[in-house]
Design a protein around this motif. Structure first.
Motif, PDB file in Angstrom:
ATOM      1  N   GLU A  57      -3.624   3.985  -4.042  1.00  0.00           N
ATOM      2  CA  GLU A  57      -5.057   4.023  -4.312  1.00  0.00           C
ATOM      3  C   GLU A  57      -5.297   4.569  -5.712  1.00  0.00           C
ATOM      4  N   LYS A  58      -6.520   4.408  -6.201  1.00  0.00           N
ATOM      5  CA  LYS A  58      -6.832   4.787  -7.585  1.00  0.00           C
ATOM      6  C   LYS A  58      -6.466   6.236  -7.891  1.00  0.00           C
ATOM      7  N   GLN A  59      -6.825   7.135  -6.995  1.00  0.00           N
ATOM      8  CA  GLN A  59      -6.686   8.556  -7.272  1.00  0.00           C
ATOM      9  C   GLN A  59      -5.283   9.083  -7.013  1.00  0.00           C
TER      10      GLN A  59
ATOM     11  N   GLU B  22      -6.859  -5.850  -6.180  1.00  0.00           N
ATOM     12  CA  GLU B  22      -7.554  -4.683  -5.651  1.00  0.00           C
ATOM     13  C   GLU B  22      -8.401  -5.168  -4.485  1.00  0.00           C
TER      14      GLU B  22
ATOM     15  N   TRP C 231      -5.841   0.152  -4.574  1.00  0.00           N
ATOM     16  CA  TRP C 231      -5.801  -0.204  -5.997  1.00  0.00           C
ATOM     17  C   TRP C 231      -4.749  -1.276  -6.285  1.00  0.00           C
TER      18      TRP C 231
ATOM     19  N   HIS D 162     -10.407   1.745  -0.228  1.00  0.00           N
ATOM     20  CA  HIS D 162     -10.034   0.925  -1.385  1.00  0.00           C
ATOM     21  C   HIS D 162      -8.529   1.035  -1.612  1.00  0.00           C
TER      22      HIS D 162
END
Length: 547
Positions: A183-185, A273, A218, A216
């Motif tokens: 994921e993004k984070q 994504e 990524w 989400h």
């Protein structure tokens, strides 16, 4: 206007058997495999080296995947359109059993080795489409934590029939698997995942408890796959889920593709994504133990990272050798020039060591040597994948300016070269995983020691390298371990490669590798700095690589 006849040009590199000319793979099948597997691998090798397959690879990279979120009537479809050549490549890979078939075969069948040799062979044709093939192979062991789901899905994942059309489970005869973890984070820190999984009241189905996933991802590779293993968080922690692309009633699951990644390489394969909007899922493994569940999948894809990287190296070096055998400069063919011969021989040693390590680990899976595979795959994932970019760069340079243009194939290989070092954990993640295995799973160290000890007594430099291993293992368990992790892993990986070459490759190869890698004064920082390797020995190394 034709001003002169063009001479001293290199013919196309096609029309060969990519398996039969790979001495490492052929000998591995003779040593650990079954004679009846050779015919199928030979057929695959001839197809991999054919002009037709090369045109498929070119088309798949020229006509890259395109995202289509809606159909012409405005309905959301979230589909990816591929070039026909991509499907041709996939059809061959699936049709030759490179997906999950090995997990359905008897333990003594050598199925994982056969599949590994095929994976190396077919990766040389085009690597991008092997991403979903690898994930499909790796999904099977992860699903074994839920026998009902495994009984339902593994036969489809193991099928040799390729069907790219999205269909509900009841209408499928085969399936391709993907995964959604990062994921993004968080990136590689999958414990930082925030995708939520909410249990469905009275939602038990055949195979387990059902959930709705919202969040989400990524990096969601191969988004046209039929089923995905996805990590999401429940109150108990990070948990693994099976997420089908199409539900049993024929409706699309709520996987909303946001965009396709514009990647450095691997461009034939779509990576996306995705937003999950209460996507239907069923739990795989224990609640809150998703990382433990997914590790079996990660281990298998890491093995493929070794195999795929060694294939990229072999293809690039073979192309460089092909060029050198036909191109003349300064009064002689390039392959006759002493310094070029040093470069090519040095590259050939690296290729053989990388591929032999990958095939030995595939045999370890067949042989039930789980502890050796656990540590050996982690070592190989770090080291072989790290060595691939410099090997391909040097091979490209052997062609000079010709290597920098697309039609020679080296440019695509160079863009592909860094991928496997990043996928499934970049270098630091991999190095720390080796330390974790050695400190928490001492049986892996014992298995490595047994493999290294089989090569003792053949070379004093190798014996000294093996003698240094216990001290490095001890350092791994101290506060200095993380700081020195890369140095520790590099030594272990190169020593393991040297041991395998000593046991299984011609003496000329093992001795040159040991002198060039384990002697501090025997090799420079670049390829082509071998010392004390005679002209006859270089000829043997190059002839073996060229086959």
């Amino acid at each position: 206007m034709q001003t002169h006849d063009v001479v001293n040009q290199v013919p196309d590199f096609s029309g060969h058997d990519s398996f039969g000319t790979d001495a490492v793979a052929v000998e591995a099948l003779q040593r650990w495999g079954r004679p009846e597997d050779v015919a199928g691998l030979t057929a695959l090798g001839r197809l991999a080296g054919s002009t037709v397959t090369q045109s498929w690879a070119d088309d798949a990279h020229r006509d890259t995947p395109r995202l289509r979120t809606h159909n012409r009537t405005g309905q959301r479809v979230d589909e990816v359109d591929y070039a026909r050549s991509y499907h041709d490549l996939m059809r061959v890979a699936v049709g030759h059993g490179l997906t999950a078939e090995a997990w359905t075969q008897p333990a003594d069948s050598g199925a994982h080795l056969r599949r590994a040799a095929g994976f190396v062979t077919w990766s040389r044709a085009e690597a991008g489409h092997l991403c979903p093939v690898s994930m499909t192979y790796a999904a099977a062991p992860a699903l074994r934590s839920n026998p009902t789901l495994a009984d339902r899905w593994v036969p489809l994942l193991a099928s040799r029939e390729y069907d790219p059309v999205l269909r509900p489970f009841g209408q499928r005869h085969s399936a391709i698997a993907g995964m959604g973890m990062t994921e993004k984070q968080g990136g590689s820190d999958v414990r930082a995942n925030v995708t939520r999984a909410e249990a469905v009241a009275d939602g038990a189905v055949e195979g387990g408890e059902t959930y709705r996933l919202t969040g989400h991802k990524w990096f969601f590779s191969a988004p046209m796959s039929d089923v995905f293993l996805v990590l999401a968080t429940t109150p108990a922690g990070v948990t693994c889920f099976l997420v089908p692309r199409v539900l049993d009633d024929g409706s699309r699951n709520a996987l909303r593709l946001q965009r396709l990644k514009d990647k450095l390489g691997n461009r034939s394969n779509a990576s996306s994504e995705v937003e999950l909007e209460e996507a239907w899922a069923v739990r795989v493994g224990e609640d809150g133990r998703g990382i433990r569940t997914i590790l079996d999948m990660v281990s298998s894809t890491r093995l493929d990272c070794i195999l795929g990287s060694s294939a990229t190296m072999r293809e690039s070096v073979t192309r460089a050798l092909h060029h050198a055998r036909h191109r003349s400069a300064f009064g002689a063919r390039l392959v006759e020039q002493p310094l070029m011969r040093n470069v090519l021989a040095d590259l050939a040693l690296e290729v053989e060591a990388a591929e032999l390590l990958g095939l030995r680990m595939a045999h370890a899976v067949d042989a039930g040597e789980g502890d050796l595979a656990r540590l050996g795959v982690a070592l190989g994932k770090f080291w072989v994948c790290k060595r691939t970019p410099p090997v391909v760069a040097e091979a490209l340079e052997c062609l000079g300016g010709a290597g920098y243009v697309e039609e020679n194939g080296l440019a695509r290989l160079y863009r592909e070269a860094p991928l496997n070092s990043i996928w499934e954990g970049s270098g630091n993640v991999g190095a720390l995983d080796v330390l974790r295995a050695m400190t928490r799973e001492p049986a892996t160290v014992a298995a490595l020691d047994k493999e290294l000890s089989a090569a003792r007594g053949h070379d004093r430099m190798l014996d000294r390298a093996i003698d240094a291993v216990p001290e490095l293992v001890a350092t791994a368990a101290t506060d200095r371990g993380p700081w020195q992790a890369r140095r520790i892993v590099e030594h272990l990986a190169v020593t393991l490669q040297a041991s395998l070459l000593t046991q299984h490759s011609p003496t000329v190869v093992s001795e040159a590798f040991i002198a060039g890698r384990l002697d501090a004064d025997g090799h420079g920082a670049t390829f082509g700095s071998l010392d004390d390797v005679g002209a006859a020995e270089v000829t043997q190394i190059l002839d073996r690589t060229w086959a």
